[in-house]
Design a protein around this motif. Structure first.
Motif, short mmCIF file in Angstrom:
data_model
loop_
_atom_site.label_atom_id
_atom_site.label_comp_id
_atom_site.label_asym_id
_atom_site.label_seq_id
_atom_site.Cartn_x
_atom_site.Cartn_y
_atom_site.Cartn_z
N GLU A 99 0.80 -1.18 -0.01
CA GLU A 99 -0.07 0.12 -0.08
C GLU A 99 0.89 1.13 -0.04
N THR A 100 2.02 1.39 0.96
CA THR A 100 2.75 2.29 1.03
C THR A 100 3.26 2.59 -0.39
N VAL A 101 3.95 1.70 -1.04
CA VAL A 101 4.67 1.86 -2.33
C VAL A 101 3.91 2.56 -3.15
N ALA A 102 2.31 2.01 -3.46
CA ALA A 102 1.53 2.32 -4.30
C ALA A 102 1.11 3.93 -4.03
N LEU A 103 0.88 4.23 -2.83
CA LEU A 103 0.83 5.68 -2.58
C LEU A 103 1.79 6.49 -2.81
N LEU A 104 3.09 5.95 -2.49
CA LEU A 104 4.18 6.92 -3.04
C LEU A 104 4.29 6.99 -4.21
N ALA A 105 3.92 6.13 -5.25
CA ALA A 105 4.03 6.27 -6.37
C ALA A 105 2.96 7.18 -7.15
N ARG A 106 1.80 7.11 -6.59
CA ARG A 106 0.88 7.93 -7.05
C ARG A 106 0.93 9.56 -6.60
N PHE A 107 1.49 9.69 -5.50
CA PHE A 107 1.37 11.03 -4.61
C PHE A 107 2.72 11.52 -4.47
N SER A 108 3.86 10.87 -5.03
CA SER A 108 5.04 11.67 -4.47
C SER A 108 5.50 12.54 -5.57
N GLY A 109 4.56 12.69 -6.77
CA GLY A 109 4.80 13.82 -7.38
C GLY A 109 3.96 15.13 -7.23
N PRO A 110 3.56 15.98 -8.26
CA PRO A 110 2.79 16.79 -8.03
C PRO A 110 1.42 16.57 -7.54
N ALA A 111 0.98 15.31 -7.80
CA ALA A 111 -0.29 14.88 -7.30
C ALA A 111 -0.49 14.87 -5.72
N GLY A 112 0.79 14.90 -5.10
CA GLY A 112 0.73 14.89 -3.43
C GLY A 112 0.60 16.16 -2.96
N GLU A 113 0.51 17.25 -3.62
CA GLU A 113 0.44 18.40 -3.18
C GLU A 113 -0.79 18.82 -2.24
N GLY A 114 -0.59 19.47 -1.22
CA GLY A 114 -1.54 19.89 -0.39
C GLY A 114 -2.04 18.37 0.54
N LEU A 115 -1.08 17.44 0.35
CA LEU A 115 -1.53 16.54 1.30
C LEU A 115 -0.38 16.33 2.45
N GLY A 116 0.53 17.06 2.48
CA GLY A 116 1.73 16.87 3.22
C GLY A 116 2.69 15.80 2.52
N MET A 117 2.38 15.32 1.55
CA MET A 117 3.30 14.25 0.97
C MET A 117 4.54 14.99 0.52
#
Lengths: 193, 193
Positions: A99-117
């Motif tokens: 799960e962690t890996v998948a979330l990092l893949a999806r939100f480590s980039g620009p998509a993670g803005e505003g989530l604290g990521m």
DNA sequence: CCCAATAATTGACCGCAGTCATTTTTATAT
DNA sequence: ATATAAAAATGACTGCGGTCAATTATTGGG
């Protein structure tokens, strides 16, 4: 006309996140159901999705929060051993589960803005960059490239190693993880010289 | 006692994959519904899940198939320009959309065994390793590390750049992608020297 | 050729993420 | 104060991924 955000909005958001924190602490991210989050938070289902676009985004916010806290004590590494230790710490956290890996893949980039990521990742990269810069001046790192770029590349290597550490069902988790760690070590040395 | 796989098993699997190929060609991976796959393939829903553990694994098989075909014509790069071109080609394919990035993150490692994913990735890495080895002997790459390890690290950089190229809803896709490409370029140079 | 044993397929069913028309609450203008 | 427009919250509902006990097809041994 735009109006300011109401206080209860933040309160509701916090209640949802708090509920999520409890559930994840108890049963891990994979077992989190929005229905239960909403039940614990005392809101309706629709409210959840008014605050978070989907379940994954919610989990990403929780994950970023947790990792940022875990990494809060990070100090910039002063030698190769400390640098390796820091990379291992981040690798362990990132490779925790699929799960962690998948979330990092999806939100480590620009998509993670505003989530604290983004803040979490930036924090790690900054520390790495500081460490690399120090080691460069001390001649402990052969690669003369820009520390910021090297730090970002190191993150990329950690991400990849974390993904490689996820094993198929019924695979030997221990062995797979060991191989991923060895790979990270090799790649790091190849990068830094 | 174990018995040999029946011919119809492979036939059914092929019908499912063929149906999937059509659907993806028409509407992309995101819009693929298992119900429609099954309808086109002329099987029951349960059959789908007897052949593939879940929707994502099915998509990963399709993706690997497509990418392997696309990369079939790859030649080992002979100079830095060709190496860059190859990396760009792979980056473009990997960064195609968010679904692709997610599938690569989940199945690029051991979890991708038996889906063709491993073969696809290995093919790319081998070409990269060959190219790196050539460039090393010609003095076009400063980094003297093992070509295999460097190739794997290059893949890691491409994965990361592809993930960074995914933008939040309503973001400027063009700009985000350009930044990701620039990042890849910088990291590559930092790695190879 | 027939008869277990195993493999493959079926489709009704379930759980859960995500939607949306409606209702309730809050902020501001008069 | 009161009206009204915007924001927030609601919960019944839908769509789709995934399950599983039952059914049908295939294989190999006697």
């Amino acid at each position: 006309m735009t109006r300011k955000v109401q206080a209860r909005t933040l309160a509701t958001r916090d209640r949802l996140l708090a509920a999520g924190r409890e559930i994840v602490a108890a049963g891990g991210m994979a077992g989190l159901r929005t229905e239960e989050v909403v039940l614990r938070a005392g809101t309706a289902k629709g409210t959840f999705f008014a605050h978070f676009t989907d379940r994954d985004q919610f989990l990403a916010a929780l994950l970023a929060e947790g990792l940022l806290a875990e990494f809060a004590n990070m100090a910039a590494p002063q030698d190769r051993t400390q640098l390796t230790a820091l990379l291992d710490q981040v690798f362990s956290a990132f490779a925790a589960d699929a799960e962690t890996v998948a979330l990092l893949a999806r939100f480590s980039g620009p998509a993670g803005e505003g989530l604290g990521m983004d803040r979490m990742i930036c924090a790690v990269i900054e520390r790495l960059a500081e460490g690399v810069a120090v080691l460069q001046t001390r001649g402990l790192v052969a690669n003369r490239a820009d520390p910021g770029v090297l730090a970002e590349a190191l993150m990329a290597l950690v991400f990849h190693a974390a993904a490689s550490a996820q094993c198929p069902v019924h695979g030997d988790a221990r062995a797979v993880r060991a191989r991923a760690e060895a790979l990270l070590q090799q790649m790091t040395e190849a990068l830094l010289g």
